[in-house]
Design a protein around this motif. Structure first.
Motif, short mmCIF file in Angstrom:
data_model
loop_
_atom_site.label_atom_id
_atom_site.label_comp_id
_atom_site.label_asym_id
_atom_site.label_seq_id
_atom_site.Cartn_x
_atom_site.Cartn_y
_atom_site.Cartn_z
N PHE A 123 0.83 -1.21 0.00
CA PHE A 123 0.00 0.00 0.00
C PHE A 123 0.86 1.26 0.00
CE2 PHE A 123 -4.62 -0.70 0.70
CZ PHE A 123 -4.60 -2.08 0.53
N ILE A 124 1.93 1.24 0.81
CA ILE A 124 2.79 2.42 0.90
C ILE A 124 3.45 2.67 -0.46
CG2 ILE A 124 4.87 3.38 2.02
CD1 ILE A 124 3.12 3.05 4.27
N ARG A 125 3.92 1.58 -1.10
CA ARG A 125 4.57 1.71 -2.41
C ARG A 125 3.60 2.27 -3.45
NH1 ARG A 125 5.97 -3.60 -4.07
NH2 ARG A 125 6.09 -4.23 -1.90
N ALA A 126 2.33 1.91 -3.32
CA ALA A 126 1.33 2.39 -4.29
C ALA A 126 0.83 3.79 -3.91
CB ALA A 126 0.17 1.42 -4.36
N ASP A 127 1.50 4.40 -2.93
CA ASP A 127 1.15 5.75 -2.49
C ASP A 127 -0.23 5.81 -1.82
OD1 ASP A 127 2.22 8.19 -2.07
OD2 ASP A 127 1.20 9.13 -3.77
N LEU A 128 -0.72 4.66 -1.37
CA LEU A 128 -1.97 4.65 -0.62
C LEU A 128 -1.62 4.79 0.86
CD1 LEU A 128 -3.83 1.80 -2.49
CD2 LEU A 128 -4.53 4.18 -2.35
N LYS A 129 -1.37 6.02 1.27
CA LYS A 129 -0.98 6.26 2.65
C LYS A 129 -1.47 7.61 3.12
CE LYS A 129 3.44 7.91 1.10
NZ LYS A 129 4.48 7.52 0.22
#
Ligand code: UD1
Ligand code: MG
Length: 408
Positions: free
Chosen positions: A37-43
């Motif tokens: 999630f963090i890598r996909a900028d979902l943060k």
């Protein structure tokens, strides 16, 4: 008949069993997705903490996906007698279940789109209406009862029953919009979105159990087939989302939860009773109207303000000038201020001494609670608001089973 009761019990047992299994697996695998999630900028940043750490957001999508897996696996189990013993399939029930999953599935998808793309307000109102169309069509095809029983005091004028016709469909469409958005705007402190949804879901389950042997047994069993998997998928999410949050649920979860409630309320035929479980959400929505409809300026975030010195949450505020309010806005502002739903301070502008500047707490139930009971630690605040939700649901049961005798 005894036979039918036995197979209903078996089906319910199967539902509980796969929901439970899903819940355990979900709890185990949830942490594994964090980096993805963090890598996909979902943060998102947890705004109410000393260290502003980044937390994966939109985790509701995993919960929602698991809900779909569990409920899809349940389809063959639900109709095991057709598959194993060639018993006739009830198309009526089959379509109802499929339409329910279609509407909920759509809403999970739209919620996730909102998390990724940050949709506009207009779309947030439009999308749930569209997503509830399959539901309304099935209601039309299978049930199509648009008649309501009139309460005693109104019967001399309106008669015993009243047919609302098309208006009833408008009401049901609006119910979906309300349920989804009401949960999303009662948010901003760790654990509150899933917490309130769980309290409502358990209340629905209890009311289904109360009505289990009543005349509308099938409706309530239908509701249980959906609400049990929902609870099973929401509990693990709550455990990671409660204070201190390790994941955020995102709008995905709020829409998913709201749509599930709307679906069981509409197809289970207890939408009015369902709304009674939403007392805090209805209050929060009414309180929010001035800001939602831009009579009063609405900042991007209305969640409480974190004070790093005391480690407590305080009401967040919005500042605006007297001259910027229209006549009607001024009236609304006065009324809300009179009833102390908001806390207002006013001062004269530094430069132009004739301008009055207002500083008002934001128009939400959380800020209202903080103005009444004073600043609170975040975990305490969530606990107290969830207790309030439980009390309101108990009141709902009292209204439904005691007070309503006076009216119906
Ligand atoms: C809604 C509310 C907004 C509120 C927000 C909080 C309205 C009209 N909108 O907006 O006022 O501030 O929810 O979720 O009432 N966050 C935390 N701690 C939490 C939960 C969320 O700090 O426990 C923050 C994080 O930065 C997170 C963000 O809120 O990234 C998520 O907000 P989002 O759900 O996108 O806001 P909205 O649903 O648009
Ligand atoms: Mg949100």
């Amino acid at each position: 008949l005894a036979d039918e009761k036995l197979s209903q019990t078996i089906r319910l047992f199967l539902n509980v069993a796969i929901s439970f299994a899903g819940s355990i697996i979900l709890f185990k695998i949830m942490p594994k997705f964090k980096d993805m999630f963090i890598r996909a900028d979902l943060k998102g940043t947890d705004l109410s903490k000393k260290n502003k750490i980044q937390i994966p957001e939109a985790y509701g999508v995993i919960s929602g996906a698991f809900f779909l897996i569990v409920t899809f696996l349940f389809i063959p189990l639900r109709f095991y007698e057709t598959l194993a013993f060639n018993k006739e399939l009830s198309h009526h029930q089959f379509i109802e279940y499929l339409a329910a999953l279609l509407s909920i599935g759509c809403m999970i998808f739209l919620g996730f789109a909102d998390d990724v793309l940050d949709l506009k307000w207009r779309d947030k109102l439009l999308l749930p209406t569209v997503a509830s169309l399959p539901l309304l069509m099935v209601y039309f095809a299978n049930i199509n009862s648009t008649t309501i029983i009139v309460p005693y005091p109104l019967r001399p004028w309106l008669g015993y029953a009243m047919n609302l016709g098309f208006l009833y469909y408008v009401y049901m469409g609006m119910l979906a919009v309300f349920c989804t958005n009401a949960i999303n705007i009662y948010a901003g402190i760790n654990g509150i979105e899933v917490g309130q949804s769980l309290v409502i879901a358990f209340s629905v389950l209890i009311s289904n159990l109360i009505e289990f042997n009543g005349p509308f047994r099938d409706n309530h069993i239908f509701s249980m087939y959906l609400i049990i998997p929902f609870i099973a998928c929401a509990i693990p999410l709550f455990l990671y989302n409660k204070y201190p949050s390790r994941v955020f649920v995102g709008d995905t979860f709020c829409y998913f939860a709201g749509m599930t409630f709307a679906v069981v309320g509409i197809l289970g035929h207890f939408s009015k009773f369902l709304l009674l479980f939403f007392i805090p959400q209805i209050f929060n929505f009414l309180l929010s109207i001035p800001q939602l409809f831009k009579f009063i300026p609405c900042p991007r975030h209305r969640m409480p303000k974190y004070n790093p010195e005391t480690d407590l949450l305080e009401p967040s505020v919005v500042q605006f000038y007297d001259k910027d309010l229209s006549k009607i806005s001024q009236l609304i502002f006065k009324v809300f201020r009179l009833f102390r739903f908001i806390r207002v301070t006013e001062k004269l502008d530094d430069k132009d001494k004739k301008l009055v500047q207002y500083e008002s707490s934001n128009f939400t139930i959380i800020n209202f609670y903080l103005t009444v009971f004073g600043p609170k630690r975040e975990d305490q605040l969530t606990k107290q608001l969830l207790t309030l939700q439980i009390i309101c649901c108990l009141i709902a049961f009292m209204i439904r089973y005691q007070l309503s005798k006076l009216f119906y």
